[in-house]
Structure formats: structure tokens, C-alpha cells
Design a protein around this motif. Structure first.
Motif, PDB file in Angstrom:
ATOM      1  N   VAL A 232       0.864  -1.179   0.000  1.00 25.80           N
ATOM      2  CA  VAL A 232       0.000   0.000   0.000  1.00 25.80           C
ATOM      3  C   VAL A 232       0.902   1.231   0.000  1.00 25.80           C
ATOM      4  O   VAL A 232       2.069   1.147   0.370  1.00 25.80           O
ATOM      5  N   LYS A 237      -3.003   6.855   0.439  1.00 25.80           N
ATOM      6  CA  LYS A 237      -4.101   5.947   0.792  1.00 25.80           C
ATOM      7  C   LYS A 237      -4.477   5.068  -0.394  1.00 25.80           C
ATOM      8  O   LYS A 237      -5.626   5.022  -0.842  1.00 25.80           O
ATOM      9  N   LYS A 238      -3.479   4.393  -0.931  1.00 28.31           N
ATOM     10  CA  LYS A 238      -3.708   3.650  -2.156  1.00 28.31           C
ATOM     11  C   LYS A 238      -3.253   2.209  -1.995  1.00 28.31           C
ATOM     12  O   LYS A 238      -2.194   1.950  -1.417  1.00 28.31           O
ATOM     13  N   ILE A 239      -4.046   1.294  -2.486  1.00 30.59           N
ATOM     14  CA  ILE A 239      -3.675  -0.127  -2.473  1.00 30.59           C
ATOM     15  C   ILE A 239      -2.956  -0.429  -3.785  1.00 30.59           C
ATOM     16  O   ILE A 239      -3.542  -0.283  -4.860  1.00 30.59           O
ATOM     17  N   LEU A 405      -2.034  -6.965   6.900  1.00 28.72           N
ATOM     18  CA  LEU A 405      -1.675  -6.933   5.487  1.00 28.72           C
ATOM     19  C   LEU A 405      -1.100  -8.253   4.995  1.00 28.72           C
ATOM     20  O   LEU A 405      -1.207  -8.589   3.822  1.00 28.72           O
ATOM     21  N   ALA A 431      -5.724  -7.581  -3.055  1.00 28.76           N
ATOM     22  CA  ALA A 431      -6.234  -6.204  -3.045  1.00 28.76           C
ATOM     23  C   ALA A 431      -7.690  -6.186  -2.624  1.00 28.76           C
ATOM     24  O   ALA A 431      -8.115  -5.321  -1.848  1.00 28.76           O
ATOM     25  N   TYR A 434      -7.839  -6.534   1.007  1.00 26.03           N
ATOM     26  CA  TYR A 434      -7.429  -5.298   1.677  1.00 26.03           C
ATOM     27  C   TYR A 434      -8.593  -4.311   1.743  1.00 26.03           C
ATOM     28  O   TYR A 434      -8.748  -3.581   2.709  1.00 26.03           O
ATOM     29  N   ARG A 435      -9.409  -4.287   0.681  1.00 26.50           N
ATOM     30  CA  ARG A 435     -10.501  -3.306   0.650  1.00 26.50           C
ATOM     31  C   ARG A 435     -11.485  -3.532   1.772  1.00 26.50           C
ATOM     32  O   ARG A 435     -12.187  -2.617   2.178  1.00 26.50           O
ATOM     33  N   LEU A 438      -9.503  -1.731   4.613  1.00 25.43           N
ATOM     34  CA  LEU A 438      -9.029  -0.377   4.279  1.00 25.43           C
ATOM     35  C   LEU A 438     -10.164   0.288   3.503  1.00 25.43           C
ATOM     36  O   LEU A 438     -10.087   0.458   2.290  1.00 25.43           O
ATOM     37  N   TRP A 441      -9.910   3.589   1.268  1.00 30.84           N
ATOM     38  CA  TRP A 441      -8.717   3.690   0.423  1.00 30.84           C
ATOM     39  C   TRP A 441      -9.108   3.435  -1.020  1.00 30.84           C
ATOM     40  O   TRP A 441     -10.175   2.923  -1.298  1.00 30.84           O
TER      41      TRP A 441
END
Lengths: 442, 313
Positions: A232, A237-239, A405, A431, A434-435, A438, A441
Motif C-alpha cells: 500500500v 491511501k492507495k492499495i 496486510l 487487493a 485489503y478493501r 481499508l 482507500w
């Protein structure tokens, strides 16, 4: 009648006693927290705790390896005890893989240890849940300027300091010098391409596997970082775990397995198999951290300690080696009844002198610049070699979700190795996982 | 009205001891089952997690600050974009059916075998009960070692007869087969003992009568043994289904649901989703309610089917 009177007496006595105990607890804890909580009252703590008058007991949860590392930590406690006889340390070794969960359960119920050895990724999570005492201005954060910046960065959450780095580490390329020599290779590989050629040469000429890849997400990071990727990007704030660079990194790792440079790893006990093979001289190269060195030396391949080579992880397509920065921090439980004593304990354990002692005995890497200057630290040949690795290592994101993570990465790395998912699909599902945590993000 | 009160009074006079005995059970069940269940159902309609539930951190007392959010947890779990609920439910179905079927058939076979006069019967019975006596987590770890791809005993033995090392816990289908096999190993003894008890309650006159009538041994099994076992079978199959459905330790300890999600069943998946990272109590409660609901629906239909076939239970 007589009996009833007696019962009433006993009841009254126990109630009085417990009330007294409760009052006692409340009294002692409120006094300690009022002197220790705010950072403004910090200066008084420096002396206040050293002159601890009433004997107190603090509990320390150590998560280090109970056979190799723990005895040396206990040595330090003995020293601490003789210096501060009024602070008794209740040492408890907690298995690393259960410690995070145990601490959180205990922290919510006010039964957590006063001091805990927390992995770098846990610190922000604990802090975000308000389990940790801020350390600015306390004895625990003495000589803050002496700490190496990268390990220190994992202790800051929301602008405050919640821990001090106990030890730092990073993955490096550990290799068996004799096996590489047999394969006609004099220098450890510096790039991923050389890594593959060296491993294949070892396999062809030295009768051993060239490389063993532990199939866990953490051990995939050098490939992702090396290719210029990341999991990330915190500031945006990006995956980015399924970006082109990360996918390329995963492909490099998979290619090592597919081409036969590394055997297909055991997906369930990869780490143990990797260590077993390396220690026995059946595997020439592994990616592992300084914590494993003491274990390596117990194997027959490294009866002669000089046979163990340490080099930075090979550089990926970005041209730079990308080792993840790991390590552990000392953190203090916000609900501790003995905050000043806890700060004192952390300060003592983390003094440059004691860090150097652990470096000498265990090859653990100090987090203080001054510790590296001490003769003890350079006495262990592993330390200066790893220092070079640390200086270039990539810190991991200090966000509350940092500890989460790696799990999706573990799962999907395994899927990709098993051939069930293409590299892109595997990282796409990371990903998507992760969403879930997060949320805002992109 | 008066008669009802009078009946109650008479019932109390006559059966007061029964009422007195029921009270502690009611209290304990209320405290241990009903209250947590109601609380769990309530939590599933909130957004409670580790960040907003009440906690006492030393002096700091944090009150509950979560909110009721209606059915959002349920819609997220059942229809959310990255929800794996249905695929995990399907796998849970396969797992439960395979385990219960094998438990019952193997248990029945062993029970019939052990019910005959047999030399050393007591020893066999003890040996066969052993897997059940070993704590589940020990079995799980022991089997994990046996099934390990490198240096595992099973692959070592297979290597001896020329079968290459198989990655028992590392490939999708094999991993599912492996955990099912271990769960069967763990669960068969209970079935065996329960059915053995049932077998011994079948009067031997029935067999003698059947023999006199010229029934073959297969016919005796089919027309005397199985009907005689009906009550026991109905109970153990229902229990076995519920146990398999909720069997957490074997899968969690052996594969952790992996590789990927290949051996994930609802209970392990719920645990991983809700307790990985910041603990999501609302999500855990939602899964709990869903799992209970599925089992309640199953039990209801199961009992109705039994009753339809003439079983009073």
C-alpha cells in the motif's frame, strides 16, 4: 443462633477485607497513573521511578524464541534486579504467534502485562485501540535521538510515540559458502537473475538445492519491493499490491520455483523445512533474518560458523534490493498499575550497553546508533553485516491495519505457487481482501 | 380460572420435587445459553468491534459506543461484493455430508463386527476408542506431522512403494480429503460405541426368530438390525451432523482453511474474518446467528422427516 452469629462475622470480615483490598488497589493505581500518564509530567518520572520506594512487580511478556533467545533476556533481568531491587520483574515467555491475540484479549480486560514485546506491525494497531501508554517524556523514551530513524518510525501512531524499538531486522540472503564454492560461484548473487543462475549451478554441481523459498507473504516482500512495488502507499491511501510492479515481483519468485532453481516449497511448514534443509547443508541459499542465525549455527552445515555467508537480498528489476524491515518494540500497557517502574524497565533493557550485549550473544541488531559503536556489538560478526542490510531496508506501513496486510498475501502467494491462480489474479484477490479493512482507500 | 389455579396447586403439591429440580437447570441454562444467545443476536444488528465496545484499560473506562445498523451485517455477509459465504457454505455442506456419512457407515460396520463373540474383543474395543480419547488438538498436530509433504511418515511409507511424495495439505482437493479423513478418524469411535450400545439393546430372540424363518444374514441385518437401531441412528446422525458442521479445531489447526480457502468451512471462515486484525464482534455474531439458523432449519426438517416415517422422537 450461635452459628448464625459466626457466619455473620465471617461475612463481615471478608467484605471488609475485600473492600480494603479494592480501596488499596485503587489507591496505588491512581497514584501511579497520575504521575505517569500525561507527557507533561514526564520530567519527574526520570528520577521518580529510579527511587522506587515501595516494592512493585511488573510483568513482561517476551515473545522471543524461548530456547535460543530467552535465556539472554533473562540474564538482563537478573542485572536489572540487582540494580533496582524494588522492582520485581515477572518474566513470561509468550509464543510469538499467539502473543498478539493474547495481548488484545488481556488488554480489554485490564489484565495485560505491564510491558510487552510487540512486533513492529502490531504497535500501531495496539495504539489505535488505546491499549498503549504514550512514552514521550518518560524514562522509556530517554535518548530518543539515538535511535535509528527507520525502526523508530514503526512506534509512532497519530503523531505520538507508543514504543521504542527493541530490535530491528530485515531479510537478507543467507548462504552456505562451501556449497556455493562447489558450484564454482565465488560471490553471492546480487541480482535476481544471478540468484537463479547460482541456484541452478548449485543444483547441477553441488548436489544440493540451490534455494528454498519460504512460501509466506513476508518472504515475498523482497521480490515485490525489489521490482519497485509495494503493498500500500500510505500517504496516498492507495492499495498497490496488484499493481504491475508487484505482479512482476511475484512472477520472479514463481519463476525461481518453476525453473527448478528452488524446489516447490512445503506450503504448510515452509519455514521449518527451509531451516531444516539449510542447517543440514541440503539447501545452499535462503532468505531469512538475523533471528535465524543462532538457529542456523546449531546445524551441521554451520559447525564452522565462518561457512555462513550474509549478503543483502538480491536486487530486483528496480535495481535495488528490497528487504522488508521487521523487528520488535517495547510497549507499555496503558492500564499498567506501575507505569513508572515499567518505563524504568524499558529504559534499562534498551540501554545501548544492553542492546550491545544481546547483539554479542544472539546477533540481534541494536536499534541505537551508539550501540553499534560498542565493542560488544562488533564482537558478533553477524551484526556489522546485517547493519548494511538494515540501512537499505524498507519500513513497513505504520497503520492500524498493518498487522492484517500479510494474511491475504500468505494465502494468495500459496495459491500462486500451487498454480491455482495466475500472479495477477492472486494479487487481485489480495487487493480485494485489503478493501475489506481499508475501507476508504482507493 | 379457579380450576386452573387449583390444578397448578395440585400439580405443585404432587410434583414439587420435579419443579424444584428443574429450577437450577433453568437458571444455569438461562445464564449460559439464553443470555449469550440473545446478546449475540443483538450484536449482529450492530457495528460492534474492538474499537467501540466497552473496555476497562486500567483507570480508563470506555463505554459502549457502537450503533444499531439493522441488517447491514447480513446483507454484507450474504450479498457483499467480496463475500465468500456461499462458496464456503457449499464446502461446509460437502464436508458435513462426507464426514457424517463416513462416521456412520464405518461406525456401524465396526460396531457390528465388535458385537460378535471375538477373541480379544475388549482389546479391540479399547484400541478403537482411542482416537476419541486423544484430545482433538493433539490428533490434529500428530496428523499434520504424518501428512507433511517433506519428512512426513505417510509420504515416507508411500515412497517405499514407489508413490511420489504427495502434498497432502498443500493442494486443494487432497487437503479437503485429508481433513475429512482425519475428522473421520477422530469421530468414528463415538459412532461405534453409540451404535454398539444400540445393537446390544436388540433382543436376541428377534435374530433367533429370523433365523428360524430362514432369513439370510444380510436379511437379518436389513430387517432386524437396522430397524432396531433406528432410534440410536437418528440421534447420532443428527448429533454427528451438528458436530461436523461446527468442527473447528481439526481444520483450523491442520490447514488453517488453506491452501487459499480450499478447506475453509463456515466456522473457521467466520473466525478468520471476524478475529483477524481489529476484532469484529458484530461480524462474528452475524456468522454465529447464520450458523445457528442453518442448523435449526436442518434439525427441524430432519425431525419432521423422521416423524413422517413413523419415528416418535
Amino acid at each position: 443462633m450461635r452459628e448464625r452469629v459466626e457466619v455473620a462475622w465471617v461475612l463481615a470480615a471478608t467484605m471488609g477485607l475485600s473492600a480494603g483490598l479494592l480501596a488499596g488497589c485503587r489507591g496505588s493505581s491512581s497514584s501511579s497513573s497520575s504521575s505517569g500518564s500525561g507527557s507533561g509530567s514526564g520530567s519527574s518520572n526520570h528520577e521518580g521511578a529510579g527511587a522506587q520506594e515501595k516494592p512493585v512487580t511488573i510483568t513482561w511478556w517476551d515473545t522471543s524464541d524461548s530456547t535460543n533467545e530467552a535465556p539472554k533476556f533473562k540474564d538482563l533481568i537478573v542485572k536489572f534486579q540487582s540494580k533496582y531491587p524494588n522492582i520485581k520483574v515477572d518474566y513470561q515467555n509468550i509464543a510469538f504467534d499467539q502473543a498478539r491475540d493474547k495481548f488484545k484479549t488481556a488488554a480489554q480486560a485490564s489484565t495485560a502485562p505491564d510491558v510487552m514485546r510487540a512486533e513492529v506491525a502490531w504497535t500501531a494497531e495496539f495504539a489505535s485501540l488505546r491499549y498503549l501508554a504514550p512514552l514521550e517524556g518518560t524514562a522509556a523514551s530517554a535518548d530518543l535521538g539515538d535511535y535509528l530513524p527507520a525502526p523508530l518510525s514503526s512506534n509512532k501512531y497519530d503523531g505520538k510515540l507508543y514504543g521504542v524499538p527493541q530490535v530491528t531486522d530485515a531479510l537478507a540472503l543467507l548462504y552456505n559458502k562451501a556449497l556455493l564454492q562447489k558450484a564454482g560461484v565465488s560471490e553471492p548473487p546480487a541480482t535476481m537473475e544471478q540468484l537463479k543462475q547460482t541456484a541452478l549451478a548449485v543444483k547441477a554441481k553441488a548436489g544440493a538445492d540451490g534455494l528454498y523459498l519460504n512460501p509466506q507473504g513476508y518472504f515475498l516482500l523482497p521480490f515485490i519491493y525489489g521490482a519497485g512495488g509495494d503493498l500500500v502507499r500510505v500517504e496516498q491511501k492507495k492499495i498497490v499490491v496488484n499493481g504491475a510492479e508487484a505482479v512482476k515481483g511475484l512472477e520472479v519468485a514463481l519463476d525461481l520455483i518453476k525453473s527448478g532453481a528452488a524446489p516447490k516449497p512445503d506450503l504448510n511448514s515452509g519455514y521449518n523445512q527451509m531451516q531444516a534443509g539449510f542447517k543440514d547443508g541440503k539447501v545452499a541459499m535462503v532468505l531469512n533474518g538475523p533471528w535465524s542465525v543462532a538457529d542456523d549455527f546449531t546445524g551441521k552445515a554451520f559447525a564452522d560458523k565462518a561457512n555462513l555467508g550474509i549478503a543483502p537480498v538480491p536486487a530486483g528489476s528496480s535495481g535495488k534490493p528490497g528487504a522488508p524491515l521487521g523487528g520488535h518494540n517495547y510497549v507499555v500497557y496503558a492500564g499498567s498499575k506501575n507505569l513508572p517502574a515499567s518505563y524504568q524497565f524499558v529504559q534499562f533493557m534498551n540501554s545501548a550497553e544492553n542492546q550491545a550485549y544481546l547483539a554479542k550473544e544472539l546477533g540481534l541488531l541494536p536499534t541505537r546508533a551508539s550501540a553499534y559503536q560498542l565493542p560488544d556489538a562488533s564482537a558478533n560478526p553477524v551484526v556489522p553485516k546485517f547493519k548494511a542490510v538494515i540501512d537499505k531496508a524498507v519500513p513497513r506501513p505504520a497503520i492500524a491495519q498493518g498487522g492484517q496486510l500479510l494474511v491475504p498475501l500468505d494465502q494468495n502467494y500459496a495459491r500462486a505457487i500451487g498454480g491455482d491462480k495466475s500472479p495477477q489474479a492472486a494479487l487481485d484477490s489480495v487487493a480485494s481482501d485489503y478493501r475489506q479493512f481499508l475501507k476508504d482507500w482507493n | 380460572m379457579a380450576t386452573a389455579a387449583g390444578r397448578l396447586r395440585r400439580s405443585w403439591d404432587k410434583y414439587w420435587y420435579a419443579w424444584a429440580m428443574v429450577i437450577p437447570v433453568t437458571l444455569v441454562l438461562g445464564a449460559l445459553v439464553v443470555i449469550p444467545l440473545v446478546r449475540g443476536i443483538y450484536l449482529s444488528f450492530t457495528d460492534a468491534n474492538e474499537r467501540n465496545v466497552a473496555a476497562t484499560i486500567g483507570q480508563l473506562r470506555l463505554p459502549d459506543s457502537f450503533q444499531v445498523i439493522g441488517l447491514r451485517n447480513y446483507t454484507d455477509v450474504l450479498f457483499g461484493p467480496s463475500s465468500k459465504f456461499w462458496s464456503v457454505l457449499a464446502r461446509t455442506g460437502i464436508w458435513t455430508f462426507a464426514c457424517t456419512f463416513l462416521h456412520y457407515t464405518l461406525g456401524l460396520g465396526l460396531a457390528v463386527l465388535l458385537n460378535r463373540p471375538l477373541r480379544g474383543r475388549a482389546i479391540y474395543r479399547v484400541l478403537l476408542i482411542l482416537p476419541w480419547a486423544v484430545p482433538t488438538f493433539i490428533s490434529a498436530f500428530a496428523w499434520k506431522l504424518i501428512l507433511a509433504r517433506d519428512n512426513g511418515i505417510l509420504n515416507y511409507a508411500l515412497g517405499g512403494v514407489g508413490v511420489g511424495p504427495l502434498d497432502w495439505l498443500g493442494t486443494d482437493a487432497l487437503a479437503l480429503v485429508s481433513v475429512i479423513a482425519v475428522n473421520v478418524w477422530v469421530g468414528v469411535p463415538f459412532m461405534m460405541v453409540a451404535i454398539l450400545g444400540g445393537l446390544q439393546s436388540i433382543p436376541s430372540e428377534l435374530y433367533e426368530a429370523a433365523e428360524v424363518d430362514g432369513a439370510s444374514s444380510w436379511q437379518r441385518f436389513w430387517h432386524v438390525t437396522l430397524p432396531g437401531l433406528r432410534t440410536v441412528s437418528a440421534a447420532v446422525i443428527l448429533l454427528g451432523t451438528i458436530w461436523s458442521f461446527n468442527m473447528f479445531p481439526i481444520i483450523f489447526l491442520m490447514t488453517g482453511g488453506g491452501p487459499g480457502d480450499a478447506t475453509q468451512i463456515l466456522v473457521t471462515y467466520a473466525f478468520v474474518s471476524a478475529f483477524e486484525g481489529v476484532r469484529d464482534y458484530a461480524l462474528a455474531a452475524t456468522y454465529g446467528v447464520l450458523i445457528v439458523s442453518i442448523l435449526v432449519v436442518f434439525s427441524t426438517f430432519y425431525r419432521r422427516a423422521l416423524r413422517a416415517s413413523g419415528e416418535v422422537w
